[in-house]
Write an enzyme that holds these catalytic residues in place. Structure first.
Site, short mmCIF file in Angstrom:
data_model
loop_
_atom_site.label_atom_id
_atom_site.label_comp_id
_atom_site.label_asym_id
_atom_site.label_seq_id
_atom_site.Cartn_x
_atom_site.Cartn_y
_atom_site.Cartn_z
N GLU A 186 35.25 37.92 29.28
CA GLU A 186 35.92 38.07 28.14
C GLU A 186 36.20 36.86 27.50
O GLU A 186 36.22 36.00 28.15
CB GLU A 186 37.40 38.54 28.71
CG GLU A 186 37.88 37.84 30.14
CD GLU A 186 39.04 38.50 30.62
OE1 GLU A 186 39.29 39.71 30.85
OE2 GLU A 186 39.81 37.57 31.53
N HIS A 223 37.33 38.11 37.86
CA HIS A 223 36.61 39.45 37.78
C HIS A 223 35.19 39.00 38.20
O HIS A 223 34.55 37.68 38.35
CB HIS A 223 36.45 39.62 36.22
CG HIS A 223 37.68 39.54 35.48
ND1 HIS A 223 38.74 40.48 35.71
CD2 HIS A 223 38.13 38.84 34.34
CE1 HIS A 223 39.69 40.27 34.96
NE2 HIS A 223 39.27 39.41 34.10
N GLN A 226 44.14 36.11 38.18
CA GLN A 226 43.15 37.08 38.45
C GLN A 226 41.54 36.51 38.27
O GLN A 226 41.59 35.30 37.57
CB GLN A 226 43.45 38.39 37.61
CG GLN A 226 43.34 37.79 36.09
CD GLN A 226 43.85 39.21 35.44
OE1 GLN A 226 43.05 39.86 34.47
NE2 GLN A 226 45.23 39.46 35.36
N HIS A 272 42.09 32.84 36.08
CA HIS A 272 42.83 32.81 35.18
C HIS A 272 44.05 33.68 35.19
O HIS A 272 43.99 34.72 35.67
CB HIS A 272 42.05 33.06 34.02
CG HIS A 272 41.51 34.14 33.85
ND1 HIS A 272 40.44 34.89 34.53
CD2 HIS A 272 41.85 35.36 33.16
CE1 HIS A 272 40.02 36.10 34.06
NE2 HIS A 272 41.11 36.50 33.44
N ARG A 310 43.34 40.13 42.18
CA ARG A 310 44.24 39.40 41.92
C ARG A 310 44.56 38.30 43.07
O ARG A 310 44.18 38.40 43.98
CB ARG A 310 45.55 40.19 41.93
CG ARG A 310 45.61 41.11 40.85
CD ARG A 310 46.67 42.05 40.81
NE ARG A 310 46.74 42.96 39.42
CZ ARG A 310 46.06 44.09 39.26
NH1 ARG A 310 45.39 44.49 40.32
NH2 ARG A 310 46.21 44.65 38.19
#
Length: 386
Positions: free
Chosen positions: A125, A90, A88, A246, A265
């Site tokens: 993240e 972001h 995936q 990642h 994804r």
């Protein structure tokens, strides 16, 4: 200082024992416990426990708002990865805002399976390994990629695409499940590796693992060949900025991220893959993992910080150290999670105290100086940055 209760997410890839043991709950081999969320995300908001021993609870978001406290800029998680997650990526803040507005204008329901943008936020993240932890992280270098694609003659279409158009062109071909070349490469790779033995340090070990558990979902097994395989020892940490491809593969970790659920994804999933949107968002340049491993910093009071480039939130941890009673001024809302042992938090001015046992979490208000005591504990601290 108030105790809060998080929410478990029962995704199919989760384990069955780690999170229930952390929270002191019974295990159920039929119900996976993948993530434990602490925060205000509407998909699984935490609640504030009104008083010690009380079952009366209120939404953490409502509690912050009613007390005129700043909103949390983060979502704090514990993950137990038993099976591989999807590859995936972001979006950036600007990409998320544009995509969210566009999909709203198209009247795509937030719950639609083909919806890409659930909110208008980016989702940077970081992760701290709690066990040996394996993940795919960013794009490998040219030497690694060409070595993998030269392993077998049947991968020649992918190698040709890579040599002519680079990673982006080859990645696009790898996800083109309607292309006869891609279909043949899927079939040939699956047949080639089905009975072979690989070490965990070989990326084909993870392709093999995916195919054994998901034989009808080969998408992504070719994109794995372009990615870095990373192993983190317990205590090591890494971060993922916007655009970095990642996938978590195995192990437990603490994760802190922006309060968002925007995910595009790129394989290893039966879920929707929007290839065109993915190609706009993902970074296909080589990204050496060493540049994203977090260089931890210890303060004089024994706090272990995990610094990242992210401007909105920070993660750190405490264990008993040289100071008998480390203390700090709470400047922004914080959540403390006791991962092990027992810690006592004391408001230095009022003298009020709260005992935090393994698996319990506490909300700390701004404007108070707090001390931390205990003979044996491990506490993770997530906080807004002003």
């Amino acid at each position: 200082m108030l105790k809060i209760r998080g929410r478990i997410q029962h995704y199919a890839w989760g384990g069955h024992s780690y999170i229930p043991q952390l929270l002191g709950q019974p295990q159920n081999p039929e119900i996976p416990c993948a993530e434990y969320w602490l925060g205000t995300h509407p998909a699984a908001p935490s609640t504030v426990i009104a008083a010690a021993g009380s079952e009366q609870e209120t939404s953490l978001a409502e509690y912050l708002a009613s007390n005129q406290l700043p909103a949390l800029k983060f979502l704090f998680k514990v993950l137990d990865v038993r099976d591989m997650l999807s590859i995936q990526v972001h979006p950036t803040k600007a990409q998320a805002e544009e995509g969210f507005t566009r999909e709203n204008a198209s009247d795509i329901p937030l719950t639609a399976s083909h919806r890409n943008y659930k909110d208008n936020s980016d989702k940077p993240e970081l992760a701290v390994a709690l066990s040996d932890f394996w993940l795919l992280h960013g794009i490998a270098n040219d030497e690694q990629i060409t070595s993998r694609l030269n392993r077998a003659e049947y991968l020649k279409p992918l190698l040709n695409a890579y040599m002519k158009g680079g990673t982006e062109a080859a990645f696009r071909l790898a996800l083109d499940t309607g292309n006869p070349d891609t279909q043949h490469m899927h079939q040939a790779l699956a047949a080639d590796i089905v009975d072979k033995q690989y070490a965990k340090t070989d990326i084909l070990f993870w392709v093999q693992q995916w195919l054994r558990k998901n034989p009808q979902t080969p998408n992504g097994i070719l994109t794995v060949l372009f990615m870095n395989l990373v192993h983190l020892a317990p205590g090591e940490a890494i971060f993922q900025p916007s655009g970095l491809l990642h996938a978590y593969l195995e192990g437990q970790n603490i994760e802190l991220m922006a309060n968002s659920d925007n995910v595009l994804r790129a394989g290893l999933t039966p879920k929707h893959i929007d290839v065109a949107e993915l190609m706009k968002i993902a970074n296909f340049n080589s990204t050496p993992p060493a540049e994203f491993i977090i260089d931890t910093q210890s303060t004089e009071q024994g706090e272990l910080r995990y610094p990242t480039p992210f401007p909105d939130f920070e993660l750190s941890s405490w264990s008993p150290g040289p100071l008998a009673s480390p203390h700090w001024l709470v400047e922004q809302p914080e959540i403390l999670l006791c991962l092990d042992g027992t810690a006592t938090l004391t408001d230095i001015v009022s003298g009020s105290a709260i005992v935090c046992e393994k698996g319990e979490a506490v909300l700390l208000w701004p404007g108070h100086t707090v001390s931390l005591n205990g003979e044996h504990f491990q506490v993770f601290r997530a906080r807004n940055i002003a």
